[in-house]
Scaffold this motif. Sequence first.
Motif, PDB file in Angstrom:
ATOM      1  N   ASN A   1      -4.786   9.491  38.615  1.00 28.98           N
ATOM      2  CA  ASN A   1      -5.848  10.265  38.851  1.00 28.98           C
ATOM      3  C   ASN A   1      -5.451  10.956  40.171  1.00 28.98           C
ATOM      4  OD1 ASN A   1      -7.645  10.021  41.356  1.00 28.98           O
ATOM      5  ND2 ASN A   1      -8.317   8.463  41.107  1.00 28.98           N
ATOM      6  N   SER A   2      -6.132  12.014  39.337  1.00 29.88           N
ATOM      7  CA  SER A   2      -5.599  13.483  40.426  1.00 29.88           C
ATOM      8  C   SER A   2      -6.930  13.976  41.216  1.00 29.88           C
ATOM      9  CB  SER A   2      -5.334  14.501  39.437  1.00 29.88           C
ATOM     10  OG  SER A   2      -4.343  14.609  38.529  1.00 29.88           O
ATOM     11  N   PRO A   3      -7.400  13.081  42.132  1.00 31.50           N
ATOM     12  CA  PRO A   3      -8.142  14.182  42.933  1.00 31.50           C
ATOM     13  C   PRO A   3      -7.812  15.554  43.274  1.00 31.50           C
ATOM     14  CG  PRO A   3      -6.779  12.735  43.914  1.00 31.50           C
ATOM     15  CD  PRO A   3      -6.355  12.514  42.922  1.00 31.50           C
ATOM     16  N   LYS A   4      -8.927  16.499  43.838  1.00 26.19           N
ATOM     17  CA  LYS A   4      -9.464  17.444  43.996  1.00 26.19           C
ATOM     18  C   LYS A   4      -8.791  17.364  45.634  1.00 26.19           C
ATOM     19  CE  LYS A   4     -11.254  20.251  40.366  1.00 26.19           C
ATOM     20  NZ  LYS A   4      -9.778  20.590  39.719  1.00 26.19           N
ATOM     21  N   ILE A   5      -9.737  16.704  46.070  1.00 28.54           N
ATOM     22  CA  ILE A   5      -9.643  16.177  47.319  1.00 28.54           C
ATOM     23  C   ILE A   5      -8.631  14.734  48.230  1.00 28.54           C
ATOM     24  CG2 ILE A   5     -10.827  16.096  50.292  1.00 28.54           C
ATOM     25  CD1 ILE A   5     -12.385  18.357  48.390  1.00 28.54           C
ATOM     26  N   ILE A   6      -8.247  14.869  48.963  1.00 32.66           N
ATOM     27  CA  ILE A   6      -8.046  13.943  49.885  1.00 32.66           C
ATOM     28  C   ILE A   6      -8.188  13.225  50.935  1.00 32.66           C
ATOM     29  CG2 ILE A   6      -6.121  11.999  50.353  1.00 32.66           C
ATOM     30  CD1 ILE A   6      -4.648  13.510  48.184  1.00 32.66           C
ATOM     31  N   LEU A   7      -8.934  12.422  51.554  1.00 32.79           N
ATOM     32  CA  LEU A   7      -9.457  12.110  53.149  1.00 32.79           C
ATOM     33  C   LEU A   7      -8.749  11.547  53.674  1.00 32.79           C
ATOM     34  CD1 LEU A   7     -13.324  12.958  52.568  1.00 32.79           C
ATOM     35  CD2 LEU A   7     -11.604  14.391  53.289  1.00 32.79           C
ATOM     36  N   ALA A   8      -7.882  11.077  54.686  1.00 35.04           N
ATOM     37  CA  ALA A   8      -7.295  10.216  55.840  1.00 35.04           C
ATOM     38  C   ALA A   8      -7.608   9.961  56.753  1.00 35.04           C
ATOM     39  CB  ALA A   8      -5.453  10.808  55.263  1.00 35.04           C
ATOM     40  N   ASP A   9      -8.428   9.208  57.212  1.00 28.00           N
ATOM     41  CA  ASP A   9      -7.937   9.207  58.198  1.00 28.00           C
ATOM     42  C   ASP A   9      -7.986   8.460  59.002  1.00 28.00           C
ATOM     43  OD1 ASP A   9      -9.720   9.074  61.274  1.00 28.00           O
ATOM     44  OD2 ASP A   9     -11.292   7.591  60.482  1.00 28.00           O
ATOM     45  N   GLU A  10      -6.277   8.836  60.157  1.00 29.88           N
ATOM     46  CA  GLU A  10      -5.694   7.829  60.843  1.00 29.88           C
ATOM     47  C   GLU A  10      -4.539   7.373  59.887  1.00 29.88           C
ATOM     48  OE1 GLU A  10      -4.224   8.270  63.877  1.00 29.88           O
ATOM     49  OE2 GLU A  10      -6.011   9.482  64.678  1.00 29.88           O
ATOM     50  N   PRO A  11      -4.092   8.017  59.058  1.00 25.99           N
ATOM     51  CA  PRO A  11      -3.143   7.663  57.893  1.00 25.99           C
ATOM     52  C   PRO A  11      -1.876   6.499  58.500  1.00 25.99           C
ATOM     53  CG  PRO A  11      -3.133   9.628  57.300  1.00 25.99           C
ATOM     54  CD  PRO A  11      -4.035   9.164  58.718  1.00 25.99           C
ATOM     55  N   THR A  12      -1.492   6.856  59.648  1.00 28.52           N
ATOM     56  CA  THR A  12      -0.262   6.586  60.188  1.00 28.52           C
ATOM     57  C   THR A  12      -0.658   5.717  61.297  1.00 28.52           C
ATOM     58  OG1 THR A  12       0.301   8.424  61.335  1.00 28.52           O
ATOM     59  CG2 THR A  12       1.158   8.190  58.712  1.00 28.52           C
ATOM     60  N   GLY A  13      -1.868   5.635  61.389  1.00 20.02           N
ATOM     61  CA  GLY A  13      -2.082   4.864  62.966  1.00 20.02           C
ATOM     62  C   GLY A  13      -1.551   4.001  64.220  1.00 20.02           C
ATOM     63  N   SER A  14      -0.881   3.093  62.987  1.00 17.69           N
ATOM     64  CA  SER A  14      -1.020   1.354  63.291  1.00 17.69           C
ATOM     65  C   SER A  14       0.469   1.309  62.325  1.00 17.69           C
ATOM     66  CB  SER A  14      -1.828   0.852  62.530  1.00 17.69           C
ATOM     67  OG  SER A  14      -2.978   0.600  62.834  1.00 17.69           O
ATOM     68  N   PHE A  24       3.745  10.850  55.065  1.00 13.99           N
ATOM     69  CA  PHE A  24       3.122  11.972  55.711  1.00 13.99           C
ATOM     70  C   PHE A  24       4.562  12.362  54.190  1.00 13.99           C
ATOM     71  CE2 PHE A  24       0.994  11.685  58.427  1.00 13.99           C
ATOM     72  CZ  PHE A  24       0.326  12.697  58.897  1.00 13.99           C
ATOM     73  N   LYS A  25       5.473  11.911  54.192  1.00 14.01           N
ATOM     74  CA  LYS A  25       6.522  13.121  53.104  1.00 14.01           C
ATOM     75  C   LYS A  25       5.628  12.742  51.431  1.00 14.01           C
ATOM     76  CE  LYS A  25      10.890  11.670  54.790  1.00 14.01           C
ATOM     77  NZ  LYS A  25      12.416  10.767  54.416  1.00 14.01           N
ATOM     78  N   ILE A  26       4.697  11.901  51.416  1.00 11.61           N
ATOM     79  CA  ILE A  26       3.570  11.156  49.517  1.00 11.61           C
ATOM     80  C   ILE A  26       2.906  11.720  50.222  1.00 11.61           C
ATOM     81  CG2 ILE A  26       2.641   9.623  48.780  1.00 11.61           C
ATOM     82  CD1 ILE A  26       3.946   7.723  50.147  1.00 11.61           C
ATOM     83  N   LEU A  27       2.361  12.292  51.358  1.00  9.69           N
ATOM     84  CA  LEU A  27       0.808  13.305  51.664  1.00  9.69           C
ATOM     85  C   LEU A  27       0.612  14.580  51.132  1.00  9.69           C
ATOM     86  CD1 LEU A  27      -1.063  11.826  54.213  1.00  9.69           C
ATOM     87  CD2 LEU A  27      -1.925  11.604  52.327  1.00  9.69           C
ATOM     88  N   PHE A  28       1.956  15.064  51.997  1.00 10.31           N
ATOM     89  CA  PHE A  28       2.861  16.699  51.683  1.00 10.31           C
ATOM     90  C   PHE A  28       3.594  16.544  50.291  1.00 10.31           C
ATOM     91  CE2 PHE A  28       2.806  16.287  55.990  1.00 10.31           C
ATOM     92  CZ  PHE A  28       1.634  18.058  56.079  1.00 10.31           C
ATOM     93  N   LYS A  29       4.039  15.743  49.482  1.00  8.31           N
ATOM     94  CA  LYS A  29       3.815  16.139  47.891  1.00  8.31           C
ATOM     95  C   LYS A  29       2.733  15.548  47.101  1.00  8.31           C
ATOM     96  CE  LYS A  29       8.771  13.340  48.444  1.00  8.31           C
ATOM     97  NZ  LYS A  29       9.086  11.989  47.649  1.00  8.31           N
ATOM     98  N   LEU A  30       1.759  15.396  47.697  1.00  5.43           N
ATOM     99  CA  LEU A  30       0.494  15.086  46.549  1.00  5.43           C
ATOM    100  C   LEU A  30      -0.010  16.730  47.222  1.00  5.43           C
ATOM    101  CD1 LEU A  30      -0.676  11.705  47.074  1.00  5.43           C
ATOM    102  CD2 LEU A  30       0.163  12.744  44.991  1.00  5.43           C
ATOM    103  N   LYS A  31       0.128  16.920  48.293  1.00  7.35           N
ATOM    104  CA  LYS A  31      -0.706  19.246  47.587  1.00  7.35           C
ATOM    105  C   LYS A  31       0.520  19.535  47.130  1.00  7.35           C
ATOM    106  CE  LYS A  31       1.063  22.062  51.421  1.00  7.35           C
ATOM    107  NZ  LYS A  31       1.208  22.357  52.303  1.00  7.35           N
ATOM    108  N   ASN A  32      -0.757  20.160  46.322  1.00  5.83           N
ATOM    109  CA  ASN A  32      -1.203  21.518  45.838  1.00  5.83           C
ATOM    110  C   ASN A  32      -2.189  23.002  45.361  1.00  5.83           C
ATOM    111  OD1 ASN A  32      -2.693  21.039  43.808  1.00  5.83           O
ATOM    112  ND2 ASN A  32      -1.776  18.931  42.979  1.00  5.83           N
ATOM    113  N   ILE A  33      -1.710  22.982  44.746  1.00  5.52           N
ATOM    114  CA  ILE A  33      -3.026  24.389  44.728  1.00  5.52           C
ATOM    115  C   ILE A  33      -4.050  24.004  44.274  1.00  5.52           C
ATOM    116  CG2 ILE A  33      -2.315  25.243  42.610  1.00  5.52           C
ATOM    117  CD1 ILE A  33      -2.735  27.843  44.831  1.00  5.52           C
ATOM    118  N   ASN A  34      -4.302  22.934  43.616  1.00  3.51           N
ATOM    119  CA  ASN A  34      -5.746  22.737  43.472  1.00  3.51           C
ATOM    120  C   ASN A  34      -6.184  20.997  44.460  1.00  3.51           C
ATOM    121  OD1 ASN A  34      -5.330  24.235  40.970  1.00  3.51           O
ATOM    122  ND2 ASN A  34      -4.275  23.360  40.135  1.00  3.51           N
ATOM    123  N   ARG A  35      -5.286  21.109  44.979  1.00  3.27           N
ATOM    124  CA  ARG A  35      -5.789  19.831  46.337  1.00  3.27           C
ATOM    125  C   ARG A  35      -5.546  20.120  47.479  1.00  3.27           C
ATOM    126  NH1 ARG A  35      -1.956  15.883  43.901  1.00  3.27           N
ATOM    127  NH2 ARG A  35      -3.488  15.136  42.600  1.00  3.27           N
TER     128      ARG A  35
END
Length: 69
Positions: A1-14, A24-35
Amino acid sequence: NSPKIILADEPTGSLDIKNAREVFKILFKLKNINRIIIFATHNRVFANMADCKLEIIDGNIKAINARIK
């Protein structure tokens, strides 16, 4: 799916630093003009990688490095 918003609460905390970097590499790859990706972290290195950093101090929200295009 292609969500417009991704919310990540402490995705690397543990996670160890190696796996935290991978997340974080994955999160930054998911970033684009529509998200937008909103993440909360206590890790200053990852926080400083954000396009816009908000900090809450004594209940007040402060924009630190807004680089809005």
